[in-house]
Structures are given as C-alpha cells and as structure tokens.
Motif scaffolding. Structure first.
Motif, mmCIF file in Angstrom:
data_model
loop_
_atom_site.group_PDB
_atom_site.id
_atom_site.type_symbol
_atom_site.label_atom_id
_atom_site.label_comp_id
_atom_site.label_asym_id
_atom_site.label_seq_id
_atom_site.Cartn_x
_atom_site.Cartn_y
_atom_site.Cartn_z
ATOM 1 N N ALA A 1 0.833 -1.209 0.000
ATOM 2 C CA ALA A 1 0.000 0.000 0.000
ATOM 3 C C ALA A 1 0.866 1.257 0.000
ATOM 4 N N LEU A 2 1.924 1.251 0.785
ATOM 5 C CA LEU A 2 2.828 2.406 0.824
ATOM 6 C C LEU A 2 3.529 2.599 -0.515
ATOM 7 N N ALA A 3 3.957 1.488 -1.119
ATOM 8 C CA ALA A 3 4.682 1.570 -2.393
ATOM 9 C C ALA A 3 3.797 2.040 -3.530
ATOM 10 N N THR A 4 2.512 1.749 -3.430
ATOM 11 C CA THR A 4 1.584 2.079 -4.520
ATOM 12 C C THR A 4 0.678 3.267 -4.182
ATOM 13 N N ASN A 5 1.019 3.955 -3.084
ATOM 14 C CA ASN A 5 0.284 5.162 -2.676
ATOM 15 C C ASN A 5 -1.181 4.902 -2.346
ATOM 16 N N SER A 6 -1.492 3.717 -1.824
ATOM 17 C CA SER A 6 -2.867 3.410 -1.395
ATOM 18 C C SER A 6 -3.041 3.847 0.065
ATOM 19 N N HIS A 7 -2.968 5.132 0.295
ATOM 20 C CA HIS A 7 -2.900 5.656 1.661
ATOM 21 C C HIS A 7 -4.182 5.467 2.459
ATOM 22 N N GLU A 8 -5.281 5.177 1.788
ATOM 23 C CA GLU A 8 -6.535 5.013 2.531
ATOM 24 C C GLU A 8 -6.492 3.787 3.435
ATOM 25 N N THR A 9 -5.555 2.873 3.190
ATOM 26 C CA THR A 9 -5.476 1.649 3.991
ATOM 27 C C THR A 9 -4.443 1.752 5.107
ATOM 28 N N ILE A 10 -3.832 2.918 5.296
ATOM 29 C CA ILE A 10 -2.708 3.051 6.226
ATOM 30 C C ILE A 10 -3.134 3.725 7.520
ATOM 31 N N ASN A 11 -2.829 3.094 8.649
ATOM 32 C CA ASN A 11 -3.112 3.629 9.981
ATOM 33 C C ASN A 11 -1.904 4.425 10.445
ATOM 34 N N SER A 12 -2.107 5.682 10.791
ATOM 35 C CA SER A 12 -0.989 6.548 11.189
ATOM 36 C C SER A 12 -0.310 6.079 12.467
ATOM 37 N N GLN A 13 -0.994 5.227 13.256
ATOM 38 C CA GLN A 13 -0.422 4.726 14.497
ATOM 39 C C GLN A 13 0.170 3.327 14.341
ATOM 40 N N GLY A 14 0.219 2.825 13.124
ATOM 41 C CA GLY A 14 0.732 1.487 12.915
ATOM 42 C C GLY A 14 -0.282 0.429 13.307
ATOM 43 N N ILE A 15 0.160 -0.806 13.369
ATOM 44 C CA ILE A 15 -0.724 -1.933 13.695
ATOM 45 C C ILE A 15 -0.162 -2.649 14.920
ATOM 46 N N LYS A 16 -0.895 -2.562 16.026
ATOM 47 C CA LYS A 16 -0.458 -3.160 17.290
ATOM 48 C C LYS A 16 -1.230 -4.442 17.572
ATOM 49 N N HIS A 17 -0.506 -5.474 18.042
ATOM 50 C CA HIS A 17 -1.120 -6.730 18.458
ATOM 51 C C HIS A 17 -0.791 -6.993 19.923
ATOM 52 N N VAL A 18 -1.696 -7.679 20.602
ATOM 53 C CA VAL A 18 -1.486 -8.059 21.997
ATOM 54 C C VAL A 18 -1.465 -9.577 22.073
ATOM 55 N N PRO A 19 -0.425 -10.176 22.680
ATOM 56 C CA PRO A 19 -0.362 -11.631 22.755
ATOM 57 C C PRO A 19 -1.496 -12.203 23.598
ATOM 58 N N ARG A 20 -1.917 -13.416 23.245
ATOM 59 C CA ARG A 20 -3.045 -14.070 23.908
ATOM 60 C C ARG A 20 -2.575 -15.345 24.604
ATOM 61 N N LEU A 21 -3.033 -15.549 25.838
ATOM 62 C CA LEU A 21 -2.673 -16.747 26.584
ATOM 63 C C LEU A 21 -3.357 -17.977 25.991
ATOM 64 N N VAL A 22 -2.563 -19.011 25.703
ATOM 65 C CA VAL A 22 -3.088 -20.287 25.230
ATOM 66 C C VAL A 22 -2.852 -21.306 26.338
ATOM 67 N N LYS A 23 -3.929 -21.733 26.994
ATOM 68 C CA LYS A 23 -3.811 -22.665 28.118
ATOM 69 C C LYS A 23 -3.734 -24.098 27.608
ATOM 70 N N ARG A 24 -2.654 -24.791 27.994
ATOM 71 C CA ARG A 24 -2.524 -26.199 27.640
ATOM 72 C C ARG A 24 -2.241 -27.004 28.920
ATOM 73 N N GLU A 25 -1.212 -27.815 28.897
ATOM 74 C CA GLU A 25 -1.030 -28.772 29.997
ATOM 75 C C GLU A 25 0.134 -28.463 30.931
ATOM 76 N N SER A 26 0.912 -27.416 30.665
ATOM 77 C CA SER A 26 2.127 -27.194 31.471
ATOM 78 C C SER A 26 1.899 -26.254 32.653
ATOM 79 N N THR A 27 0.660 -25.823 32.882
ATOM 80 C CA THR A 27 0.336 -25.014 34.068
ATOM 81 C C THR A 27 -0.815 -25.650 34.832
ATOM 82 N N ALA A 28 -0.782 -25.479 36.150
ATOM 83 C CA ALA A 28 -1.841 -26.031 37.001
ATOM 84 C C ALA A 28 -1.918 -25.215 38.283
ATOM 85 N N SER A 29 -2.998 -25.363 39.018
ATOM 86 C CA SER A 29 -3.174 -24.672 40.294
ATOM 87 C C SER A 29 -2.089 -25.121 41.271
ATOM 88 N N TYR A 30 -1.640 -24.168 42.076
ATOM 89 C CA TYR A 30 -0.601 -24.474 43.074
ATOM 90 C C TYR A 30 -1.226 -25.197 44.256
#
Length: 337
Positions: free
Chosen positions: A305-334
C-alpha cells in the motif's frame, strides 16, 4: 539463450518496440503486441525481471529480511509475507540479517540493489535513526515486531510487555506465590520487555521476582536447559516459571523432569510465541500466542500500500497486536503437600 534482439529480429520490429511490449509501454498497437508476444512464446523468451525493474523503476518482488532461516518463528514470518506476495503476483526475495546490525543493513541493501520497492524488515540490531533514514529511501519499507514512534505508520508490532503481564496474572490466578523467569541473553528489546512486564504483573499482585530466580541464556532448547540448571543451582524454591520463548520453555521442562520435578504438578511453565512445537511437547505447552503469520501478512499488505500510494489503507499509528494466553497442559493450580 534467447535475447530481446532475437525476438525483435524474428518479429520484424525494433528492440525498443519489444521492450515496450515487455514493460507495458505506450504507443504500441494491439496487433503488434499480440504478434511480439507470439514470437516471444515461439522462441521461449522470458523477460529479465532485474532488467525490467531498471527500466520501469519498479519491481515485481516483495523483499523480507529475517534474522535466520532455521527458526520456525521466522519461517512463519516469511511464509506470511510470501502468501501476500503470491496474491499480488509478486515473487519473494529473502535476505537474512544474521543477528547483527551490519548484516541487517547489508541484507536490506541487497534487496534495494535488486530494485525491490516493497520490503518487510525484522530488525532488532539496527538503530532507530538508520531505519528511519531507510524508510525515507524506500516507499514500501515496513518494520515488523518493533515500534518506532517516528515511523509508527510503518510498524506492525506486538506488545511484549503486556504478554509478560498476562503470564504473571495467570500464575497468580492459579495460586502460585514463588516465581522464576528464564530470558534471552540477546541484547535486544523483546527479552527486556517481556521480563519487565512479568515483573510488573507480579508487583501489581504484591509479589516480587528475586534476582537469583532470573536466568539468562541463548533463546534455544539448549539455552533453556542451561538456564534451568542455573535456577536449580541457586537453591531457591519456585513453583511457576515464565520463559522467554517456546524453545527455551521446552528445554526447561526437559531439564526440570530430568531433575525429578513434575510439570505442572511441581512447577508450572509458560512459554512465549506459540510455535507449532509447543502443541506437541509433553506436556503440551501453555504459552503466549504470537500471531506472527497474521502480522507478516499485514506488514506485506501495508508495504505494498505504501509503495503504490494506497494511503486510505494506512493507519498513522501502525498496527499493534497483543499476545493471547493459550492454556494447555504445562500449568496447574498451586497445591501444597
């Protein structure tokens, strides 16, 4: 090898006319275009992509810079970029940064020399000013897995600190009261952000991470093994272990069990990244999901989009992701016995 001159001679036109046909240039009739393309097919002529880029100042490629080829995490990153490149009928050019500033810069320069106008860069060692200057040279340059405020609109990044906080909150929710952490010894931002987030998460619940229960090593299976040996040698008790990445976490679990500890009955373990191996380890690894393939696809789309000047698709603050907890078998109640 058939050349453009061979095509021109057989088609009875000038080399310039063949060049216009190859590069979709103006002032060529439909009849001539069809005739030249037929001759190209008959002679088996394939236009040189680099030569075409020199003429048009554009490339039919998407470049990606990753630290190394063998790590599954970076293979997923490259795969995400390739999916977008294929959708846009572009070829992928891959270059490796080899975990140093000089190598990262050379990898980017190599793509520039190939007239690559769309580049996704995973850089941890180049300073901000260098990447800012490069972004002024390359319209389609996007930074992945890093946030630089001055070029925020070119960044697709993960909140590593929040990932550490989430891991701490999960341990606290399970009732754990003694904690340890294994981190990478690479002098980059991600390890410190994850570690600081973990500390902050514990502090908000009125717990502390003591210095003797923080161990550093290379972010590999072997590194996880060595770091765990250091923790056990400290003679400090802990029931919850947060680890920089999944490879180190799996190495840690193996070492704990070799030393008579059961996971998760005695010690719970949380990794980071959610690579494929984490789903097949024993026990299956609880981890922080890092949507690297999705982020890589977004980074490639943004770069185009930047290379082709498609600015309508660009967020001025960038794109932020937040990691998500995936619960499997290596954690348990103490529990106390």
């Amino acid at each position: 090898m058939t050349t453009i001159k061979d095509v021109a001679q057989k088609a009875g036109v000038s080399v310039a006319t063949v060049s216009r046909v190859v590069n979709n240039g103006p002032k060529v009739s439909k009849k001539t275009i069809a005739h030249v393309k037929q001759v190209m097919t008959e002679l088996g002529y394939t236009p040189n992509a680099n030569a075409r880029a020199l003429v048009t100042q554009k490339s039919s490629t998407v470049g990606v810079v990753i630290p190394e080829l063998t790590d599954p995490f970076f293979a997923s990153l490259a795969g995400g970029v390739e999916q977008v490149a294929r959708a846009y009928k572009r070829q992928l050019l891959l270059s490796t940064g080899q975990i140093s500033a000089d190598a990262e810069l050379k990898a980017i320069q190599l793509l520039i020399e190939r007239q690559c106008d769309v580049i996704v860069v995973h850089s941890k060692f180049l300073d901000d000013d260098t990447l800012i200057n490069l972004s002024q040279q390359i319209k389609g340059l996007v930074i992945i897995d890093r946030f630089i405020p001055a070029i925020a609109q070119r960044c697709v990044w993960l909140d590593n600190q929040e990932g550490g906080k989430t891991a701490a909150r999960h341990f606290v929710t399970l009732g754990h009261q003694s904690f340890a952490c294994i981190s990478s010894n690479y002098q980059i931002e991600d390890p410190s952000l994850r570690l600081n987030g973990f500390r902050q998460g514990l502090e908000s619940a009125n717990f502390n991470l003591i210095a003797e229960l923080t161990s550093f090593s290379e972010p590999t299976l072997r590194g996880g093994e060595l770091a765990t040996q250091k923790l056990l040698a400290s003679n400090h008790q802990f029931s919850a272990l947060f680890v920089y990445n999944d490879a180190m976490a799996i190495g840690a679990i193996s070492t704990l069990e070799d030393n008579g500890f059961r996971v998760p009955q005695d010690i719970s373990v949380i990794g980071f990244d959610d690579v494929l191996l984490s789903r097949y380890s024993r026990p299956k690894l609880t981890t922080m999901h890092y949507p690297i393939e999705q982020m890589a696809q977004q980074a490639a789309e943004l770069a185009i989009a930047l290379a082709t000047n498609s600015h309508e698709t660009i967020n001025s603050q960038g794109i932020k992701h937040v990691p998500r907890l995936v619960k499997r078998e290596s954690t348990a109640s103490y529990t106390t016995i």
